[in-house]
Design a protein around this motif. Structure first.
Motif, PDB file in Angstrom:
ATOM      1  N   SER A 110     -19.172  25.770 -18.269  1.00 53.64           N
ATOM      2  CA  SER A 110     -17.887  25.073 -18.159  1.00 53.64           C
ATOM      3  C   SER A 110     -18.013  23.840 -17.267  1.00 53.64           C
ATOM      4  CB  SER A 110     -16.825  26.020 -17.593  1.00 53.64           C
ATOM      5  OG  SER A 110     -15.591  25.360 -17.450  1.00 53.64           O
ATOM      6  N   TYR A 111     -18.688  24.010 -16.150  1.00 55.21           N
ATOM      7  CA  TYR A 111     -18.898  22.876 -15.236  1.00 55.21           C
ATOM      8  C   TYR A 111     -19.708  21.783 -15.929  1.00 55.21           C
ATOM      9  CZ  TYR A 111     -20.368  20.165 -11.225  1.00 55.21           C
ATOM     10  OH  TYR A 111     -20.624  19.125 -10.350  1.00 55.21           O
ATOM     11  N   HIS A 112     -20.755  22.190 -16.618  1.00 52.57           N
ATOM     12  CA  HIS A 112     -21.625  21.241 -17.326  1.00 52.57           C
ATOM     13  C   HIS A 112     -20.849  20.465 -18.395  1.00 52.57           C
ATOM     14  CE1 HIS A 112     -25.200  19.555 -19.196  1.00 52.57           C
ATOM     15  NE2 HIS A 112     -24.816  20.073 -20.349  1.00 52.57           N
TER      16      HIS A 112
ATOM     17  N   LYS B 231     -11.330  21.779 -13.736  1.00 47.79           N
ATOM     18  CA  LYS B 231     -11.816  22.601 -12.619  1.00 47.79           C
ATOM     19  C   LYS B 231     -11.102  23.943 -12.564  1.00 47.79           C
ATOM     20  CE  LYS B 231     -13.267  18.721  -9.751  1.00 47.79           C
ATOM     21  NZ  LYS B 231     -12.923  17.595 -10.587  1.00 47.79           N
TER      22      LYS B 231
ATOM     23  N   THR C 163     -12.831  26.382 -14.756  1.00 50.92           N
ATOM     24  CA  THR C 163     -14.098  26.803 -14.161  1.00 50.92           C
ATOM     25  C   THR C 163     -13.857  27.816 -13.047  1.00 50.92           C
ATOM     26  OG1 THR C 163     -15.019  24.645 -14.746  1.00 50.92           O
ATOM     27  CG2 THR C 163     -16.222  25.925 -13.106  1.00 50.92           C
TER      28      THR C 163
END
Length: 173
Positions: free
Chosen positions: A109-111, A116, A119
């Protein structure tokens, strides 16, 4: 009928509403359990989890139809975990495995640059399963409290993001 009523609900928002629905009773059960306050939440929580897992799986299919690989896979994984928790409960190793999978999804998810909030929801989801598994294994009430706190954070975050996605007027962080 207005145009906004004709627009389909984002499958992510749909799934998040059901994650929120199952998270709050887990939070209440964990916090009351830690405080050793008698309650009947546990009698119904498994059935609620199984029902919610069906709708979360529907969100996974909706995400698939919408072309969201991430939504399809993550909601599918969440549906499996929620179903397991409702049907079988708290095996330490399966819960830790689920927690690790959600942590891997958090990295994904971060990638991808997802919001946010999404995530962080994956973090709280992982913690719910990990703390729940440890609580069942050890019987130590501090893990029940930690699971309750993680579930409460999960409830707040998923409900906010669900409304932000469905309403399209709230900021989506």
């Amino acid at each position: 009928m207005t145009d906004e009523c004709k627009a389909p609900l984002d499958p992510t928002a749909f799934g998040l509403f059901f994650v929120a629905l199952v998270s709050l009773p887990i939070a209440i059960a964990g916090i009351l359990g830690f405080m050793e306050i008698s309650n009947d939440i546990g009698l119904y929580l498994g059935k609620l989890a199984i029902i919610c897992s069906f709708f979360i799986a529907c969100a996974a299919l909706g995400a698939y139809k919408a072309g969201s690989n991430f939504g399809f896979i993550v909601f599918g994984l969440v549906a499996a975990g929620v179903y397991f928790s409702g049907a079988a409960g708290g095996d330490l190793y399966i819960n830790v495995t689920l927690g690790i999978i959600y942590l891997v999804a958090l990295i994904w998810s971060y990638h991808l640059g997802n919001p946010k909030t999404l995530t962080i929801i994956l973090l709280t989801t992982a913690l719910i399963f990990i703390f729940g598994g440890v609580a069942v294994q050890t019987g130590d009430l501090i893990w029940t409290l930690l699971q309750g706190i993680a579930a409460l954070a999960n409830f707040v975050l998923t409900l906010y993001l669900a409304f932000a996605l469905a309403d399209e007027h709230l900021p989506c962080y």
